[in-house]
Design an enzyme around this catalytic site. Structure first.
Site, PDB file in Angstrom:
ATOM      1  N   SER A 109      -4.876  16.823  -4.968  1.00  0.00           N
ATOM      2  CA  SER A 109      -3.766  15.859  -4.937  1.00  0.00           C
ATOM      3  C   SER A 109      -3.032  15.825  -6.270  1.00  0.00           C
ATOM      4  O   SER A 109      -1.800  15.714  -6.314  1.00  0.00           O
ATOM      5  CB  SER A 109      -4.293  14.465  -4.582  1.00  0.00           C
ATOM      6  N   LYS A 110      -3.768  15.936  -7.373  1.00  0.00           N
ATOM      7  CA  LYS A 110      -3.137  15.906  -8.690  1.00  0.00           C
ATOM      8  C   LYS A 110      -2.394  17.211  -8.982  1.00  0.00           C
ATOM      9  O   LYS A 110      -1.347  17.206  -9.642  1.00  0.00           O
ATOM     10  CB  LYS A 110      -4.188  15.634  -9.765  1.00  0.00           C
TER      11      LYS A 110
ATOM     12  N   TYR B 175      -9.347  15.170  -4.741  1.00  0.00           N
ATOM     13  CA  TYR B 175      -8.679  14.510  -5.863  1.00  0.00           C
ATOM     14  C   TYR B 175      -7.961  15.555  -6.725  1.00  0.00           C
ATOM     15  O   TYR B 175      -6.793  15.394  -7.077  1.00  0.00           O
ATOM     16  CB  TYR B 175      -9.693  13.744  -6.702  1.00  0.00           C
ATOM     17  N   ASN B 176      -8.664  16.637  -7.055  1.00  0.00           N
ATOM     18  CA  ASN B 176      -8.057  17.693  -7.859  1.00  0.00           C
ATOM     19  C   ASN B 176      -6.824  18.274  -7.166  1.00  0.00           C
ATOM     20  O   ASN B 176      -5.795  18.521  -7.807  1.00  0.00           O
ATOM     21  CB  ASN B 176      -9.070  18.815  -8.109  1.00  0.00           C
TER      22      ASN B 176
ATOM     23  N   ASP C 259       0.861  -1.177   0.000  1.00  0.00           N
ATOM     24  CA  ASP C 259       0.000   0.000   0.000  1.00  0.00           C
ATOM     25  C   ASP C 259       0.901   1.232   0.000  1.00  0.00           C
ATOM     26  O   ASP C 259       1.615   1.486   0.977  1.00  0.00           O
ATOM     27  CB  ASP C 259      -0.885  -0.020   1.250  1.00  0.00           C
TER      28      ASP C 259
END
Length: 349
Positions: A200-201, A197-198, A105
């Site tokens: 993190s990217k 999510y945005n 992980d």
């Protein structure tokens, strides 16, 4: 000091505009020649050692097959052990001379070090590190009761790549190797309900651009910014704001809407080609690059468009979104989505 800033405020835009007018034509001509040269002398992957995280499905799985077809030795890692072994077996059949799997992980620092250590123990070297592992969470920010449950998104998408890169860096320096950072067009095209999510990217994009400067020519970095690609995400599999794993095609239709979804195999081929040619960025499909220009030049228009498409009506219910209503028109879904995500078969352990 303020006088200097006031002077630059007045003159910098003027000199930048005219400077670019003179600089851009020869610069892009040089880039054109460079692309021809890098295509002719593309890297031969036979016998190279490639470590791929998140290799049990989606783009990571197809990257394993693409590298295997080119004769690379593979170290594949993911959380789903059984599925990982299936991918490894197919990679061997496709031509990889040596494949090792590591059940791990990437959100755990110790696991990331173990992934790299096991790869070096088995192969003795590392040539390509592909930071592909990721997860998606979809929820309106105000609907998340326990904000700490979003930590898993950053732990996997951002810190997983950072941990693995730090562990692999000494070996990549030795081999003058390459790093593939799987960011996303979501780094600049920020759809609602995907704030973490945005983020993190976007963090990945900024981090690896910084690493490119720090590492210089010792390790080449290719940053990948895919659009909508065939994967478990585009099948409708994601984590809710409560951290629960959900499969919901209605929400998938809301978040993707009338954007065509590209094949994961085609995306993987474009990525590997780009890495072998030492491209700095790879965007698949390539037309998605224009969305970055719209974001830079007309950010208000992008924001208005996102609200129109994704937040029509109450903004909370997926049934009211314009994207969902478009996808409910007969024939639209079959025209834009490949068969694999229209009738999903979510793979599990």
């Amino acid at each position: 000091m303020e006088l200097i800033n006031d002077f630059l405020n007045l003159t910098a835009p003027f000199f930048t505009f005219f400077g670019l007018c003179f600089f851009l034509p020869p610069f892009y001509f040089f880039k054109f020649l460079q692309s021809i040269f890098s295509t002719i002398f593309s890297e031969n992957l036979y016998g190279k050692v490639v470590l791929i995280t998140g290799a049990s499905s989606g783009i990571g799985e197809q990257l394993a097959y693409e590298y295997a077809c080119r004769g690379a030795c593979l170290a594949l890692t993911a959380r789903r052990k059984n599925r990982l072994e299936e991918v490894a077996e197919i990679a061997r059949e496709l031509g990889s001379p040596n494949v090792v799997t590591v059940h791990a992980d990437v959100s755990k620092p110790d696991d990331c070090r173990r992934i790299v250590d096991d790869t070096i123990t088995h192969f003795g070297r590392l040539d390509h590190l592909v930071n592909n592992a990721g997860m998606t969470q979809i929820s309106m920010f105000e609907n998340i009761e326990d904000i700490t449950r979003t930590k898993a998104v950053l732990d996997t998408n951002f810190w997983g790549s950072v941990y693995t890169t730090r562990a692999a860096l000494p070996y990549l320096r030795q081999s003058n190797g390459k790093i593939v950072a799987m960011s996303s067009s979501a780094a600049w095209l920020t759809a609602p309900r995907m704030s973490f999510y945005n983020a993190s990217k976007a963090a990945l994009l900024s981090f690896f651009e910084t690493m490119r400067i720090e590492l210089g020519g010792d390790v080449h970095i290719t940053i990948v910014t895919p659009g909508y690609i065939e994967s478990e995400l585009t099948q409708g599999k994601y984590f809710s704001g409560e951290g629960e794993l959900i499969v919901n095609q209605d929400m998938r239709d809301v978040q993707i809407g009338p954007f065509p979804v590209s094949s994961a195999s085609g995306c993987a081929k474009a990525i590997v080609n780009g890495v072998c040619r030492k491209q700095r960025y790879v965007t698949v499909p390539s037309w998605f690059k224009v969305t970055y220009l719209w974001k830079v030049l007309c950010p208000e228009l992008i924001e208005w468009g996102c609200r129109l498409l994704y937040m029509t009506g109450t903004g909370m219910s997926e049934d009211s979104a314009l994207t969902k209503r478009i996808m409910d028109i007969p024939g639209v879904r079959s025209a834009l989505y490949p068969e694999s995500i229209r009738t999903p078969e979510i793979k599990s352990d």
